[in-house]
Structures are given as structure tokens and as C-alpha cells.
Scaffold this motif. Structure first.
Motif, PDB file in Angstrom:
ATOM      1  N   ASN A 195       2.858  -3.377   7.653  1.00  0.00           N
ATOM      2  CA  ASN A 195       2.463  -4.775   7.466  1.00  0.00           C
ATOM      3  C   ASN A 195       1.693  -4.777   6.209  1.00  0.00           C
ATOM      4  OD1 ASN A 195       2.071  -7.651   7.471  1.00  0.00           O
ATOM      5  ND2 ASN A 195       0.025  -7.450   8.207  1.00  0.00           N
ATOM      6  N   PRO A 196       2.294  -5.296   5.149  1.00  0.00           N
ATOM      7  CA  PRO A 196       1.395  -5.354   3.629  1.00  0.00           C
ATOM      8  C   PRO A 196       0.346  -6.434   3.763  1.00  0.00           C
ATOM      9  CG  PRO A 196       3.438  -6.512   3.422  1.00  0.00           C
ATOM     10  CD  PRO A 196       3.391  -5.960   4.853  1.00  0.00           C
ATOM     11  N   LEU A 197      -0.929  -6.258   3.372  1.00  0.00           N
ATOM     12  CA  LEU A 197      -1.995  -6.905   3.524  1.00  0.00           C
ATOM     13  C   LEU A 197      -1.953  -7.674   2.364  1.00  0.00           C
ATOM     14  CD1 LEU A 197      -4.883  -4.675   5.141  1.00  0.00           C
ATOM     15  CD2 LEU A 197      -3.168  -6.336   6.398  1.00  0.00           C
ATOM     16  N   LEU A 198      -1.341  -8.695   2.255  1.00  0.00           N
ATOM     17  CA  LEU A 198      -1.089  -9.787   0.920  1.00  0.00           C
ATOM     18  C   LEU A 198      -1.130 -11.020   1.499  1.00  0.00           C
ATOM     19  CD1 LEU A 198       1.990  -8.150  -0.600  1.00  0.00           C
ATOM     20  CD2 LEU A 198      -0.326  -7.945  -1.554  1.00  0.00           C
ATOM     21  N   GLN A 199      -1.520 -11.899   0.499  1.00  0.00           N
ATOM     22  CA  GLN A 199      -1.733 -13.332   0.667  1.00  0.00           C
ATOM     23  C   GLN A 199      -0.399 -14.024  -0.106  1.00  0.00           C
ATOM     24  OE1 GLN A 199      -5.554 -14.959  -0.154  1.00  0.00           O
ATOM     25  NE2 GLN A 199      -4.887 -17.228   0.578  1.00  0.00           N
ATOM     26  N   ASN A 200       0.224 -14.391   0.566  1.00  0.00           N
ATOM     27  CA  ASN A 200       1.369 -15.053  -0.111  1.00  0.00           C
ATOM     28  C   ASN A 200       2.407 -14.146  -0.793  1.00  0.00           C
ATOM     29  OD1 ASN A 200       0.762 -17.814   0.891  1.00  0.00           O
ATOM     30  ND2 ASN A 200      -0.537 -17.927  -0.853  1.00  0.00           N
ATOM     31  N   ASN A 201       2.278 -12.978  -0.363  1.00  0.00           N
ATOM     32  CA  ASN A 201       3.142 -11.914  -1.121  1.00  0.00           C
ATOM     33  C   ASN A 201       2.644 -11.742  -2.677  1.00  0.00           C
ATOM     34  OD1 ASN A 201       4.710 -11.153   1.155  1.00  0.00           O
ATOM     35  ND2 ASN A 201       6.216 -12.840   0.763  1.00  0.00           N
ATOM     36  N   VAL A 202       1.385 -12.077  -2.801  1.00  0.00           N
ATOM     37  CA  VAL A 202       0.780 -11.813  -4.116  1.00  0.00           C
ATOM     38  C   VAL A 202      -0.245 -10.862  -4.194  1.00  0.00           C
ATOM     39  CG1 VAL A 202      -0.332 -12.766  -5.876  1.00  0.00           C
ATOM     40  CG2 VAL A 202       1.207 -14.173  -5.038  1.00  0.00           C
ATOM     41  N   GLN A 203       0.044  -9.873  -5.052  1.00  0.00           N
ATOM     42  CA  GLN A 203      -0.796  -8.456  -5.271  1.00  0.00           C
ATOM     43  C   GLN A 203      -1.921  -8.822  -6.359  1.00  0.00           C
ATOM     44  OE1 GLN A 203      -1.537  -5.646  -3.410  1.00  0.00           O
ATOM     45  NE2 GLN A 203      -2.885  -5.141  -5.071  1.00  0.00           N
ATOM     46  N   ILE A 204      -3.149  -8.597  -6.005  1.00  0.00           N
ATOM     47  CA  ILE A 204      -4.054  -8.998  -6.938  1.00  0.00           C
ATOM     48  C   ILE A 204      -4.103  -7.686  -7.999  1.00  0.00           C
ATOM     49  CG2 ILE A 204      -6.566  -9.124  -7.542  1.00  0.00           C
ATOM     50  CD1 ILE A 204      -5.323 -11.495  -5.994  1.00  0.00           C
ATOM     51  N   PRO A 205      -4.056  -8.137  -9.404  1.00  0.00           N
ATOM     52  CA  PRO A 205      -4.036  -6.817 -10.455  1.00  0.00           C
ATOM     53  C   PRO A 205      -4.747  -5.820 -10.314  1.00  0.00           C
ATOM     54  CG  PRO A 205      -3.490  -8.913 -11.295  1.00  0.00           C
ATOM     55  CD  PRO A 205      -4.215  -9.445 -10.123  1.00  0.00           C
ATOM     56  N   ILE A 206      -6.167  -5.854  -9.866  1.00  0.00           N
ATOM     57  CA  ILE A 206      -6.968  -4.874 -10.125  1.00  0.00           C
ATOM     58  C   ILE A 206      -7.188  -4.029  -8.467  1.00  0.00           C
ATOM     59  CG2 ILE A 206      -8.416  -5.977 -12.057  1.00  0.00           C
ATOM     60  CD1 ILE A 206     -10.392  -6.945 -10.056  1.00  0.00           C
ATOM     61  N   HIS A 207      -6.733  -4.870  -7.631  1.00  0.00           N
ATOM     62  CA  HIS A 207      -6.873  -4.193  -6.185  1.00  0.00           C
ATOM     63  C   HIS A 207      -5.743  -3.199  -5.873  1.00  0.00           C
ATOM     64  CE1 HIS A 207      -9.263  -7.740  -5.036  1.00  0.00           C
ATOM     65  NE2 HIS A 207     -10.028  -7.252  -5.980  1.00  0.00           N
ATOM     66  N   PRO A 208      -6.066  -2.266  -4.887  1.00  0.00           N
ATOM     67  CA  PRO A 208      -4.829  -1.386  -4.471  1.00  0.00           C
ATOM     68  C   PRO A 208      -4.098  -2.300  -3.459  1.00  0.00           C
ATOM     69  CG  PRO A 208      -6.976  -0.944  -3.344  1.00  0.00           C
ATOM     70  CD  PRO A 208      -7.537  -1.876  -4.477  1.00  0.00           C
ATOM     71  N   LEU A 209      -2.867  -1.724  -3.326  1.00  0.00           N
ATOM     72  CA  LEU A 209      -2.016  -2.364  -2.434  1.00  0.00           C
ATOM     73  C   LEU A 209      -2.496  -1.722  -0.918  1.00  0.00           C
ATOM     74  CD1 LEU A 209       0.318  -4.187  -1.268  1.00  0.00           C
ATOM     75  CD2 LEU A 209       1.731  -2.087  -1.942  1.00  0.00           C
ATOM     76  N   ARG A 210      -2.614  -2.616   0.008  1.00  0.00           N
ATOM     77  CA  ARG A 210      -3.088  -2.044   1.418  1.00  0.00           C
ATOM     78  C   ARG A 210      -1.987  -2.243   2.458  1.00  0.00           C
ATOM     79  NH1 ARG A 210      -8.173  -0.689   2.302  1.00  0.00           N
ATOM     80  NH2 ARG A 210      -9.566  -1.088   0.537  1.00  0.00           N
ATOM     81  N   LEU A 211      -1.520  -1.301   3.204  1.00  0.00           N
ATOM     82  CA  LEU A 211      -0.335  -1.137   4.215  1.00  0.00           C
ATOM     83  C   LEU A 211      -1.097  -0.994   5.396  1.00  0.00           C
ATOM     84  CD1 LEU A 211       2.407   0.846   2.560  1.00  0.00           C
ATOM     85  CD2 LEU A 211       2.016  -1.502   2.263  1.00  0.00           C
ATOM     86  N   ALA A 267       8.255   7.092  14.688  1.00  0.00           N
ATOM     87  CA  ALA A 267       8.275   6.878  13.254  1.00  0.00           C
ATOM     88  C   ALA A 267       8.675   5.621  12.808  1.00  0.00           C
ATOM     89  CB  ALA A 267       9.257   8.043  12.722  1.00  0.00           C
ATOM     90  N   ASN A 268       8.645   5.186  11.572  1.00  0.00           N
ATOM     91  CA  ASN A 268       8.680   4.056  11.031  1.00  0.00           C
ATOM     92  C   ASN A 268      10.350   4.202  10.785  1.00  0.00           C
ATOM     93  OD1 ASN A 268       8.096   5.709   8.495  1.00  0.00           O
ATOM     94  ND2 ASN A 268       9.179   3.843   7.672  1.00  0.00           N
ATOM     95  N   ASP A 269      10.934   2.881  10.497  1.00  0.00           N
ATOM     96  CA  ASP A 269      12.265   2.519  10.188  1.00  0.00           C
ATOM     97  C   ASP A 269      12.046   2.295   8.611  1.00  0.00           C
ATOM     98  OD1 ASP A 269      13.206   2.641  12.652  1.00  0.00           O
ATOM     99  OD2 ASP A 269      13.054   0.361  13.227  1.00  0.00           O
ATOM    100  N   SER A 270      13.274   2.431   8.076  1.00  0.00           N
ATOM    101  CA  SER A 270      13.290   2.199   6.568  1.00  0.00           C
ATOM    102  C   SER A 270      12.764   0.763   6.351  1.00  0.00           C
ATOM    103  CB  SER A 270      14.637   2.392   5.864  1.00  0.00           C
ATOM    104  OG  SER A 270      15.669   1.683   6.495  1.00  0.00           O
ATOM    105  N   THR A 271      11.700   0.710   5.266  1.00  0.00           N
ATOM    106  CA  THR A 271      11.308  -0.542   5.035  1.00  0.00           C
ATOM    107  C   THR A 271      11.255  -0.976   3.533  1.00  0.00           C
ATOM    108  OG1 THR A 271       9.946  -0.195   6.869  1.00  0.00           O
ATOM    109  CG2 THR A 271       8.925  -2.102   5.376  1.00  0.00           C
ATOM    110  N   ILE A 272      11.427  -2.254   3.101  1.00  0.00           N
ATOM    111  CA  ILE A 272      11.387  -2.841   1.991  1.00  0.00           C
ATOM    112  C   ILE A 272      10.359  -3.741   1.813  1.00  0.00           C
ATOM    113  CG2 ILE A 272      12.571  -4.023   0.303  1.00  0.00           C
ATOM    114  CD1 ILE A 272      14.986  -2.481   0.929  1.00  0.00           C
ATOM    115  N   ILE A 273       9.388  -3.781   0.995  1.00  0.00           N
ATOM    116  CA  ILE A 273       8.256  -4.723   0.737  1.00  0.00           C
ATOM    117  C   ILE A 273       8.180  -5.363  -0.647  1.00  0.00           C
ATOM    118  CG2 ILE A 273       5.720  -5.025   0.707  1.00  0.00           C
ATOM    119  CD1 ILE A 273       5.420  -2.594   2.845  1.00  0.00           C
ATOM    120  N   ASP A 274       8.808  -6.690  -0.723  1.00  0.00           N
ATOM    121  CA  ASP A 274       8.772  -7.297  -1.826  1.00  0.00           C
ATOM    122  C   ASP A 274       7.219  -8.037  -2.382  1.00  0.00           C
ATOM    123  OD1 ASP A 274      11.390  -6.428  -2.831  1.00  0.00           O
ATOM    124  OD2 ASP A 274      12.038  -8.140  -1.236  1.00  0.00           O
ATOM    125  N   PHE A 275       7.021  -7.900  -3.242  1.00  0.00           N
ATOM    126  CA  PHE A 275       5.585  -8.684  -3.765  1.00  0.00           C
ATOM    127  C   PHE A 275       5.559  -8.938  -5.251  1.00  0.00           C
ATOM    128  CE2 PHE A 275       4.716  -4.265  -3.711  1.00  0.00           C
ATOM    129  CZ  PHE A 275       4.084  -4.120  -4.845  1.00  0.00           C
TER     130      PHE A 275
END
Length: 599
Positions: free
Chosen positions: A399-415, A479-487
Motif C-alpha cells: 500500500n503506497p502511503l499517498l494522499q490522493n495519489n500525490v507524491q510530495i516532491p521533497i519527500h520519499p515515497l513510502r510503501l 510473497a507479493n504479486d506483481s504490483t503497479i502503483i501510479d502516482f
């Protein structure tokens, strides 16, 4: 045409018969409110009372109050407040336009009593309430005329605490609210406002109680309370400034008894009693026109487990009534390997999730040692809902820890992963696609269920992260299944910034810790937390446009969490101070405020 005398006699008979029938039907008809016209919105008012309201030298057992119209009582058993409380509640009855009060208790000498009806008296047809009506009498020569008023708020969020008893005691000892009924009491209104009137001119101990068992005593651990560190000095009614003017029944609706019945006692009420000195209470007096009390639940000093749950057969949730420094567990049944669990603590350290690494049974028994204070044994039994039920969830979810699938430019992407990760990872980089390029990005594990991806994110860019099948494996080998995360990312111009320049009291030798929390406008979500102990500039960046709230916890014991009060030790709950101005963030704007924090 000529009518015969016989016909005339018959017509006269029928006319008289019809008239008599109308009279009979009219007398039997049920009276109803007249129809048409404006709706009646006027509450009833008092025509006469026997004995009169505010009577002195009162010695009756029966009171009759007559109103200008037919009335009824609504919820009088719950709304009536008798102050001082009587051992036997009065009997209240309604007869037509009157309220009949029968006093069943022996009255104290030289005491002013008040029967507060709230809005229990309403008119018969429209239920218009007579608000805040009270009947007052004195068994002595004067009606006491002093008053204490203030406001009661919840300690944790400063919202008004309504429908809570506020009590006064002549004795000042700490144990009085636990052992004795109050001398005076009232209830807070919807705004948390309280007002105690017709008091003797002396000092009091004030105590608020959410009286769960309705016995006017603080004797249950789940009852919320509030108290003042100082004794209370009431004031003259005419001189008191209260938070809200009382909407009482007009005194001109009742004739005041002759004589100076509102004369204040001529005694020295400022002299502290021996009981104050004996109890060690402070002799400071607080001005009751600005009195605010904070309602809280006494913190439990005894370490306890508040929650223990076996979730499926892979994890145990343990909750505690206070933060822990250490926890030792020893499995008794079934026999398991030394490292049979992986702990996952919450931020406040008062809850832990135990991920069971070696468990395949229908029961679990283990001992625990909490902070070397409490040792006990817990037993769990696990029942599958069906034989086909698989205790482990299929696949390792990401699960990506994003709000409205938006990534803050200066922050790391958290899964975030659904279960703790094992040490086995299939690769050290992942495929990241963008509108303009494809690259490999590295990642690192943080905690037992998180992975972070540090990358230089381009502004206004669409991204797709591809995680191949079996890249990550949990501690159970799933294990995980293949996963695609769009943001995507937004430009900084679509965010706002909040700057708060704080000023705190100078305390160089023993600085107080302050916990600043930026929250959503409904306070359901805490967006950012900062700790500081001196004059500091708080900067909250990349905020979505919208409304926010900001509060500061005065962390007296510096444990970085809010602590409730402890009455027996005179500990008030840690103060919470809200930033009073409305905070509204707009895109591409920087909002700056100065805030002088006064605990």
C-alpha cells in the motif's frame, strides 16, 4: 301562501329541538386549541406562588405554583436540580395550571434552597418551555445572594462539557467529593456554562463530576472530574460578570416578600477555616468570573492491560493503560523457538502488535513482565470460522502511503506492507516509469513493514512504479504479486506554507517540552507533530489548500505524550492550548503568525 296553525306549531317545535341538540353536542365536545392564526410561541409565566418565591423563614411541606395557562411537566425527574441536595427528593406533580411540590425531607436551619426546573415546565398545547425557572426559599431570615459562575471544558480538546454536575463543598479536604454529597450543585448547559446562585458568603471547594451512578459522589473510576487548585470565593450577584447571562424567569412575575430578604450575611467570609489549613490546601482564592475547569478521567497509576486480542493465528494485539518502557514475554503453550514473536509498537508506546513467527496451534499461553511491575499470564484460543479458512491472507499486499495519489516532491515515497518483511529480498532496485524516462530506483527498509524510495521527483510528472512478482517476502514465506502503483507530483505553487513564530516562557534551567500538532479542521487527522522547548519557528510546508487547526500540549513531564490528571496528587491534566485564529492555507501562499504561548 298561508300556513296553518298546526304547521306553525310543528316548525317551532323543530327549531327548539335543534337548538337543544346543539347545546348538548357543544357541551360534550372536547376542547381543542383554536385553529388558524399565528402559532403560539409564548412560554407560560407564573401568576402566583404559595408561599411566594424567595420566601424567608420557610417552614412549609407543600408549595403550589400557579401559571397563566395549562401546563405539563417534561422530564422533570431528570431535569430538576435541588440545591442543597435533599436525602429524599421532593414529589413534583402537575394539576391543570399548577405545579404542586411536596417536600419529604427535613429542612436545615438558616439555609437557602433552590429548586431548579430547567425547561421542564411547558405549556399544554405547543410545549413552549419556561426556561431556567427556579423556586428559591430560605429557612432563615435572609435569602443568600452570592454566586459562582464559570465554564467547564473537556481537557483533551477544550470543547464545552455539557450536562455535568458542578458542586460546591464547605469542607476543603480532598476526600470530601468521594464521601459526602455537595452543599450546592448545578449542571452545565450546552456551552459548558455553569452558575451556582443563592450561596452563603463564604469560601468553597469546587468540583465537577460526570456522575455515572447518580449518587453525587466520585466513586467510580470511569467518572470524569474537574477541580480547581484554589478555593473559591463567590461574588455578589449584581457585581458578577458571568460567561452568559442567565435566562431565568422574570422576578417581576412573582412578588418579592417584604423586608430585606437579599441582605448578605454580616460574617467575615474571607477568613479561611481550620479545615483548609489542616488539609494543606492553598489559601489562594480564584476569581470566579473567569473560572474555567478542565474535565478529565483520572489517570490510572496501576499498570493494566486494556486490550488483548488474537487476530487470526498470526498476531496478538496488546493495549495498555499507559506507555511502557519494557515488555518481556515467555511462551508456555505451545512450545516455541526463542524468537517466537516480532513486536511492532505504536508511537505512544501504549500498544504493541506481536507478530507470531512460530505458531500453529488453536491456543496460546504466555507470561509477560511489564516494566518489572506487573507479571501475569494470558491465554488465547483461536477458532477457525470454517475448515476451508486460510489463516494467512493470500499474497503480501503493498500500500503506497499517498494522499490522493500525490507524491510530495521533497519527500520519499513510502510503501507499507500487510505483514512484516523477511530478510530475503529479490532485488535491490525497482522499475520507475515517467512520462519522459524510465529508470531504476533503489529502496531501503524502514521498520518491519515499510520500505522507502528516495528519489529526485520532477514537478508535474506522472509516475508508474512496477514491483515484480516475489520481490518481497514476509516472515511467513508469502510473497507479493506483481504490483503497479501510479502516482503524480504537483508543483510547489499548488501547495501552501504555514509559519508560526512561537514565544514561550523563559525557563532555562528546567525547560518545558511543548508538542505542536497540526490537524485537519475536524481534528480527525494529525498531519504533523513537532517538539520544542524554547522560542521556535514552526514551519509546515507543502500543505494542501484548506482549513487547519493547530494546538500545543504543555508536556510538563517531557514524555512527549499528553497526560491526564491525577486528583489525589493535585495534578491537573497537561494543558492544551489552541491557536485561536482561523488557519486557512491557499495555494502558492505563505501564511505567517506570531504566537505567544501562555500555559
Amino acid at each position: 301562501m298561508k300556513i296553518s296553525r298546526e304547521a306553525q306549531r310543528m316548525m317551532g317545535f323543530f327549531i327548539w329541538a335543534g337548538f337543544i341538540i346543539v347545546l348538548i353536542v357543544g357541551s360534550c365536545a372536547k376542547p381543542v386549541a383554536p385553529t388558524g392564526g399565528a402559532k403560539d410561541t409564548t412560554p407560560p409565566f407564573v401568576e402566583e406562588a404559595a408561599p411566594p418565591n424567595y420566601s424567608t423563614n420557610f417552614d412549609r411541606k407543600k408549595i403550589e405554583i400557579e401559571f397563566n395557562e395549562f401546563i405539563q411537566l417534561e422530564g422533570v425527574d431528570q431535569k430538576l436540580i435541588v440545591s442543597p441536595p435533599m436525602k429524599e427528593d421532593p414529589n413534583i406533580d402537575n394539576r391543570g395550571k399548577s405545579v404542586i411540590i411536596e417536600l419529604r425531607d427535613t429542612l436545615k436551619e438558616n439555609t437557602t434552597y433552590k429548586l431548579y426546573f430547567g425547561d421542564a415546565i411547558v405549556d399544554l398545547h405547543e410545549s413552549n418551555p419556561l426556561k431556567n425557572f427556579q423556586y428559591v426559599f430560605s429557612t432563615g431570615n435572609v435569602v443568600d445572594s452570592m454566586k459562582v459562575s464559570g465554564k467547564l471544558v473537556h481537557a483533551k480538546n477544550k470543547k464545552p462539557a455539557s450536562d455535568v454536575f458542578v458542586m460546591l463543598y464547605a469542607e476543603k479536604r480532598d476526600s470530601v467529593p468521594m464521601k459526602k454529597r455537595p452543599l450546592y450543585l448545578t449542571k452545565t448547559d450546552e456551552q459548558g456554562i455553569f452558575e451556582l446562585t443563592n450561596l452563603k458568603d463564604t469560601t468553597y471547594k469546587i468540583f465537577a463530576l460526570n456522575d455515572v451512578n447518580a449518587n453525587y459522589k466520585y466513586d467510580l473510576p470511569n467518572e470524569k472530574i474537574a477541580f480547581s487548585d484554589s478555593i473559591i470565593q463567590p461574588r455578589e450577584v449584581a457585581k458578577t460578570k458571568s460567561f452568559k447571562a442567565a435566562d431565568t424567569a422574570k422576578q417581576d412575575s412573582l412578588k418579592m416578600p417584604s423586608g430585606d430578604s437579599l441582605k448578605s450575611p454580616a460574617e467575615d467570609s474571607l477568613k479561611p477555616t481550620d479545615d483548609i489549613a489542616a488539609s494543606g490546601d492553598t489559601l489562594d482564592k480564584v476569581s470566579n468570573d473567569t473560572l474555567t475547569l478542565s474535565l478529565f478521567r483520572d489517570r490510572d497509576t496501576t499498570l493494566k492491560i486494556t486490550n488483548s486480542t488474537l487476530k487470526k493465528d498470526e498476531k496478538v494485539l496488546l493495549g495498555f493503560n499507559k506507555p511502557l518502557d519494557s515488555l518481556k514475554l515467555n511462551a508456555l503453550k505451545p512450545e516455541m523457538k526463542p524468537e517466537w514473536y516480532i513486536p511492532e509498537w505504536n508511537r505512544s508506546k501504549d500498544s504493541v502488535l506481536l507478530w507470531l513467527t512460530d505458531f500453529n496451534s488453536d491456543s496460546l499461553v504466555f507470561t509477560f513482565d511489564m516494566d518489572s511491575v506487573l507479571t501475569d499470564t494470558l491465554t488465547f484460543t483461536y477458532f477457525k470460522e470454517s475448515e476451508k479458512e486460510d489463516s494467512k491472507e493470500p499474497g503480501l499486499k503493498i500500500n503506497p502511503l499517498l494522499q490522493n495519489n500525490v507524491q510530495i516532491p521533497i519527500h520519499p515515497l513510502r510503501l507499507e506492507f500487510s505483514r512484516p518483511l523477511s530478510d530475503t529480498i529479490g532485488t535491490d532496485s525497482l522499475n520507475l516509469f515517467s512520462t519522459e524516462d524510465t529508470t531504476m530506483v533503489s529502496f531501503e527498509q524502514e521498520g518491519i513493514r515499510e520500505v522507502i524510495i528516495n528519489n529526485s521527483w520532477d514537478e508535474e510528472m506522472n509516475y508508474r512504479l512496477y514491483i515484480p512478482d516475489s520481490t518481497f517476502t514476509d516472515i511467513y514465506g508469502v510473497a507479493n504479486d506483481s504490483t503497479i502503483i501510479d502516482f503524480s507530483t504537483k508543483p510547489p505553487s499548488e501547495f501552501g506554507t504555514l509559519i508560526i513564530n512561537t514565544t514561550v516562557p523563559d525557563d532555562t534551567l528546567n525547560p518545558t517540552n511543548y508538542i505542536a500538532k497540526l490537524m485537519s479542521s475536524d481534528e480527525k487527522k494529525t498531519l504533523e507533530t513537532m517538539n520544542f522547548n524554547r522560542d521556535t519557528t514552526l514551519k509546515f510546508k507543502f500543505l494542501e489548500p484548506g482549513k487547519y487547526k493547530l494546538k500545543v500540549i504543555v508536556d510538563d513531564n517531557r514524555n512527549k505524550v499528553w497526560d491526564s490528571g491525577l486528583y489525589i496528587k493535585h495534578d491537573q491534566p497537561e494543558a492544551i492550548i489552541y491557536f485561536e485564529k482561523a488557519i486557512e492555507i491557499m495555494a502558492n501562499w505563505e501564511v505567517e503568525y506570531d504566537w505567544k504561548i501562555k500555559p
